[in-house]
Design a protein around this motif. Structure first.
Motif, short mmCIF file in Angstrom:
data_model
loop_
_atom_site.label_atom_id
_atom_site.label_comp_id
_atom_site.label_asym_id
_atom_site.label_seq_id
_atom_site.Cartn_x
_atom_site.Cartn_y
_atom_site.Cartn_z
N VAL A 177 58.90 -104.25 30.02
CA VAL A 177 59.09 -102.82 29.87
C VAL A 177 58.42 -102.17 31.07
O VAL A 177 57.21 -102.32 31.28
CB VAL A 177 58.47 -102.30 28.56
N TRP A 178 59.20 -101.46 31.87
CA TRP A 178 58.70 -100.86 33.11
C TRP A 178 58.59 -99.35 32.95
O TRP A 178 59.55 -98.69 32.55
CB TRP A 178 59.63 -101.18 34.28
N GLN A 179 57.41 -98.83 33.26
CA GLN A 179 57.18 -97.39 33.16
C GLN A 179 56.81 -96.86 34.54
O GLN A 179 55.84 -97.31 35.16
CB GLN A 179 56.06 -97.10 32.17
N ASP A 181 55.49 -93.67 36.40
CA ASP A 181 54.83 -92.38 36.21
C ASP A 181 54.89 -91.62 37.54
O ASP A 181 54.11 -91.89 38.46
CB ASP A 181 53.37 -92.59 35.78
N ALA A 193 56.95 -101.82 24.35
CA ALA A 193 56.70 -100.38 24.49
C ALA A 193 55.46 -99.93 23.73
O ALA A 193 54.85 -98.92 24.10
CB ALA A 193 57.92 -99.60 24.01
N LEU A 196 52.24 -98.98 25.58
CA LEU A 196 52.32 -97.90 26.55
C LEU A 196 52.12 -96.53 25.91
O LEU A 196 52.48 -96.30 24.75
CB LEU A 196 53.68 -97.92 27.25
N HIS A 198 53.13 -92.30 26.59
CA HIS A 198 54.33 -91.57 27.03
C HIS A 198 55.60 -92.04 26.33
O HIS A 198 56.71 -91.86 26.87
CB HIS A 198 54.51 -91.66 28.55
N ILE A 199 55.45 -92.64 25.15
CA ILE A 199 56.62 -93.04 24.37
C ILE A 199 56.81 -92.07 23.20
O ILE A 199 57.89 -91.50 23.03
CB ILE A 199 56.47 -94.48 23.84
N THR A 320 60.34 -94.59 31.20
CA THR A 320 60.12 -95.94 30.69
C THR A 320 61.46 -96.61 30.44
O THR A 320 62.34 -96.04 29.78
CB THR A 320 59.31 -95.91 29.39
N ASP A 322 63.10 -99.90 28.70
CA ASP A 322 62.87 -101.02 27.78
C ASP A 322 64.19 -101.74 27.56
O ASP A 322 65.04 -101.30 26.78
CB ASP A 322 62.32 -100.49 26.45
N HIS A 329 62.94 -93.87 27.93
CA HIS A 329 62.12 -92.77 27.44
C HIS A 329 61.76 -91.85 28.60
O HIS A 329 61.29 -92.32 29.65
CB HIS A 329 60.84 -93.30 26.78
#
Length: 428
Positions: A177-179, A181, A193, A196, A198-199, A320, A322, A329
């Motif tokens: 899962v890559w976020q 920012d 997720a 993390l 910010h979900i 994000t 997923d 997201h």
């Protein structure tokens, strides 16, 4: 490894034209060699579900990890090492497979596992050999084993100032899962997720990927006007939302007669081609959440879909991806949930050519440089009064980073090309 003919990828002034998945199109003519390659690729894809979990692998128990990124000319750039020591800048791009130079393949690559077809700007079929690179490490903290990488990135391409080495694409990201920012300029990679922030409370936007694809680029559905359209999520593209002209015509939205317009020279495997972009501010619904943002309308940017969702749109969020749930997201950076969009553009933009020279590649129509007589395609010999006729790309990159205010053409004319405040919302 035999290298194919030169495939120079060149961006619009405000657009990254990455190769897109091959679609069934009547105007694509396959040679016998193309058909044989396509048959072999389809056999490979038939067993793709058992292949993908074995490549682009990271240690889930070591996650999450967080590392910084650099914003370079509206592109997310991270460092990747293939020998544990040499840090090479790579563009992070959900809109494409991982692509590297032949020099990297020759130094650190392994076997060729398949050749994949794609459509490049200009509606041209290209073939990209994909190689297994045994090991790579992102920003010294994220090891990836069996990295799949296509060969063919040109160090001297129009992306020279962003990266001379390649892009880290969707296949390298799909097993986590890559976020991203965009407020903190950080990337976090997690196993799930629930590791993390910010979900919760973020806009939850489902995405799909093309069945049987080796490059899982997210495709999202957005409602604009009376229609729901499909967009490629292209974190590597320095663009806002773009819509192809025919798709825009289906929306039932009237294009203002005085809408801001830009002329551009785009590029792909077929070479350079002209493209006109018209800008307007539109309400867009993302999974029921409505925002108003900048939209560009033009042709040739996203074959097979309605358009692109690029960096200049995503930059207003913590984003994000997923792949395990196929959910994206979007947590707005602004407390009121608004997005800044784009309002200002340079009066003209310039771009590197394969020989290192500079050329005018974009022009704000009706803007000061256009009115003064500057035209698309003119050769540039000085930037901010400094001679660039020596075709030194490093000098151009340094000048671009500092900000370009004036250019002088080969005809000896000097033009003010600094940003026009509010051009995309009607300013001149």
């Amino acid at each position: 490894m035999t290298r194919p003919s030169r495939n120079t990828l060149a961006p619009l002034a405000a657009c990254l034209l990455a190769a897109c998945p091959l679609q069934a199109q009547e105007d694509v003519k396959l040679t016998e060699e193309d058909q044989a390659k396509l048959d072999a690729y389809n056999v490979f894809r038939a067993d793709i579900d058992s292949f993908l979990p074995t490549v682009n692998v990271y240690d889930a128990e070591a996650l999450p990890v967080t590392f910084p990124f650099r914003d370079v000319m509206a592109h997310v750039v991270v460092d990747v090492s293939f020998d544990g020591e040499t840090a090479l800048p790579f563009m992070l791009d959900t809109g494409a497979p991982t692509i590297v130079t032949y020099e990297i393949i020759e130094a650190w690559g392994g076997e060729v596992v398949f050749e994949s077809p794609g459509m490049a700007g200009g509606n041209t079929l290209i073939w990209t050999p994909t190689t297994l690179i045994p090991a790579a490490t992102v920003q010294d903290v994220l090891p990836i084993t069996k990295l799949t990488a296509g060969a063919g990135w040109e160090a001297g391409s129009a992306f020279y100032c962003i990266t001379q080495h390649g892009l880290l694409g969707a296949p390298a990201m799909r097993n986590g899962v890559w976020q991203i920012d965009y407020g903190a300029n950080e990337v976090t990679v997690a196993a799930s997720a629930d590791q993390l922030d910010h979900i919760e409370g973020a806009i939850a936007l489902p995405f799909t990927i093309k069945p049987g694809t080796t490059s899982p680029t997210p495709h999202v559905q957005l409602q604009i006007g009376k229609e729901t359209l499909e967009f490629v999520v292209d974190s590597g593209g320095g663009i806002p939302l773009t819509i192809n002209t025919d798709d825009f015509a289906s929306l039932g939205v009237e294009m203002p007669g005085n809408a801001p317009r830009m002329a551009n020279i785009g590029g792909g495997a077929a070479g350079a081609f002209d493209i006109a972009l018209t800008s307007l501010q539109l309400p867009v619904s993302l999974a029921g959440t409505e925002i108003t943002t900048t939209v560009f309308v033009g042709d040739g940017m996203a074959p097979g879909v309605a358009g692109n969702m690029g960096h200049m749109f995503l930059k207003d969020f913590v984003v994000t991806f997923d792949w395990s749930t196929q959910m994206m997201h979007l947590d707005p950076l602004a407390e009121d949930g608004s997005v800044s969009g784009m309002t200002d553009v340079p009066a003209a933009g310039i771009g590197l050519q394969p020989d290192g020279s500079l050329m005018v590649t974009s022009l704000a129509l009706g803007g000061r440089a256009d009115v003064a007589g500057l035209t698309i395609g003119e050769k540039v010999v000085a930037v901010n009064g400094q001679d660039v006729s020596g075709n030194d790309p490093d000098l151009y990159c340094a000048l671009s980073a500092a900000g370009i205010d004036t250019i002088t053409t080969e005809a000896g004319e000097t033009y003010d090309v600094s940003p026009i405040e509010g051009f995309l919302i009607g300013g001149k």
